[in-house]
Design an enzyme around this catalytic site. Sequence first.
Site, PDB file in Angstrom:
ATOM      1  N   GLU A 123       0.881  -1.170   0.000  1.00 28.63           N
ATOM      2  CA  GLU A 123       0.000   0.000   0.000  1.00 28.63           C
ATOM      3  C   GLU A 123       0.909   1.207   0.000  1.00 28.63           C
ATOM      4  O   GLU A 123       1.528   1.550   1.004  1.00 28.63           O
ATOM      5  CB  GLU A 123      -0.929  -0.012   1.220  1.00 28.63           C
ATOM      6  CG  GLU A 123      -2.118   0.930   1.076  1.00 28.63           C
ATOM      7  CD  GLU A 123      -1.924   2.251   1.791  1.00 28.63           C
ATOM      8  OE1 GLU A 123      -1.569   3.237   1.096  1.00 28.63           O
ATOM      9  OE2 GLU A 123      -2.099   2.305   3.008  1.00 28.63           O
ATOM     10  N   CYS A 135      -2.585   9.055   3.112  1.00 27.16           N
ATOM     11  CA  CYS A 135      -2.348   8.484   1.784  1.00 27.16           C
ATOM     12  C   CYS A 135      -3.579   8.571   0.906  1.00 27.16           C
ATOM     13  O   CYS A 135      -3.465   8.686  -0.315  1.00 27.16           O
ATOM     14  CB  CYS A 135      -1.867   7.039   1.916  1.00 27.16           C
ATOM     15  SG  CYS A 135      -2.994   5.958   2.817  1.00 27.16           S
TER      16      CYS A 135
END
Length: 498
Positions: free
Chosen positions: A245, A279
């Site tokens: 990720e 993010c």
Amino acid sequence: MTAVNVPGVPVIEDGLLVSTSPATGAEATRVPAATVADVEATVARARAAATWWAGLGFTGRRELLLRWRGLLAKRVEELAELVHVEGGKPVADAIVEIVSAVEHVDWAARNARRVLGPRRVRSRLVLAEFSAHLEYQPHGVVGVIGPWNYPVFTPIGSAAYALAAGNTVVLKPSEYTPAVGQWLVDTFTEVVGEQPVFSAVHGLGDVGAALCRSGVNKVAFTGSTATARKVMAACAESLTPVLIEAGGKDAMIVDVDADLDAAADACVWGALTNAGQTCIGIERAYAVEPVFDAFVDKVVQRAGRLTVGADGADIGPITMPSQLDVIRRHIEDALARGGRAVLGGAEAVQPPYVRPTVLVDVPEDSAAVREETFGPTLTISRVRDTEEALTRANALSYGLGGSVFGRRRAVAVARRLRSGMASVNSTLTFAGMPTLPFGGVGDSGFGRIHGADGLREFARAKAITRRRARSLLPATTFDRTDADVARLVRVVKLMYGR
């Protein structure tokens, strides 16, 4: 190594990793810095404990994970204060983060058997004499490399699902937030006792590299795209599977029929929560021509009310001091290339803080649009329609999340975003939904945490067949006859030849 007194910058001093508050410079913790041998020994202990942990079965693991969930819930204020002290995050934001993490622990514990438990699978006519079974088995030891921006929610998004699937976990917390990572491990130990089911190794990047090469059976990494490539290269040496990720540059699209007050409120939250260090944060917004001016005004009005500071403010410090240079560069580049700051600007960078900054008329090929800023900044661009918005939103190599505000076309537009996730008439909500997978495409990584896909990510499918009768169409034997083969041909033509 002697510590350098730069607030927020972790250092190794006398074999200890020292973390400090980015806002005040106050020391948060000192934990032993691991050597390569320490990492290998920790993984070996976790491997020994894996047999015990897997042997508890889904029911035994569920009970212990739910007890851990209870500890997290009861001590939420304690953990939130630690997150605040070590990373600078406002306490209210830390509480929201922890509550979301608690939800994920609960869901993973309660649903692991349903998703991963043994089941019978239907056979096919040609192999009707065999029964088919599917089960999911744990990998063994999972290494989790966590980030500093969400030091509770993100590691738990991997660790809780890996644990529920029957793996043991070795966590390498970010060197910026080791105290939070150790707290998670210590509270889990309160539940399971001395069995090293969930353990931690601390240090700088070399410790993460050592974990990748330590013989763990899988690595789950969250961090920058650049570091993700290094993790993949290290894991490739031993063909250790990885879940990545990585970074994001998420966009919001605001259509002509959007509720502009709701869109502005969600945009400000999505862009500026955790000082923009998210993010899946909204770093770009594309508003169609008829609503552009009104949307910008509403965003500026809301963002301009936010407070910035160490305690009790809406926005805290930038956790990683070096990121201040990136944020400053992006703002200055945008302004130099014709962009306008309708809120904030170059003067908004006041270390260790950055005040909310909203930029318009920024060229699409500027750093502020194309690179991950990871700060409380936002570009808003005027577009003709949602087609142009989609073209611009999908033009980058990142593909993590995104958001669409509107009524008639919103869901259709969200489906066409090149991203692993999207929110309609909200922002970031997919992250807190335990039933949904979380992950991206392109430079944002691959693999999924959360939800049923997240549980399967930490288990390997095992297929089993069992003969239950004599073969009516013997094919997989050298004893087959020409008549058997001819019969097989007739059956295949009858079943599939029309």
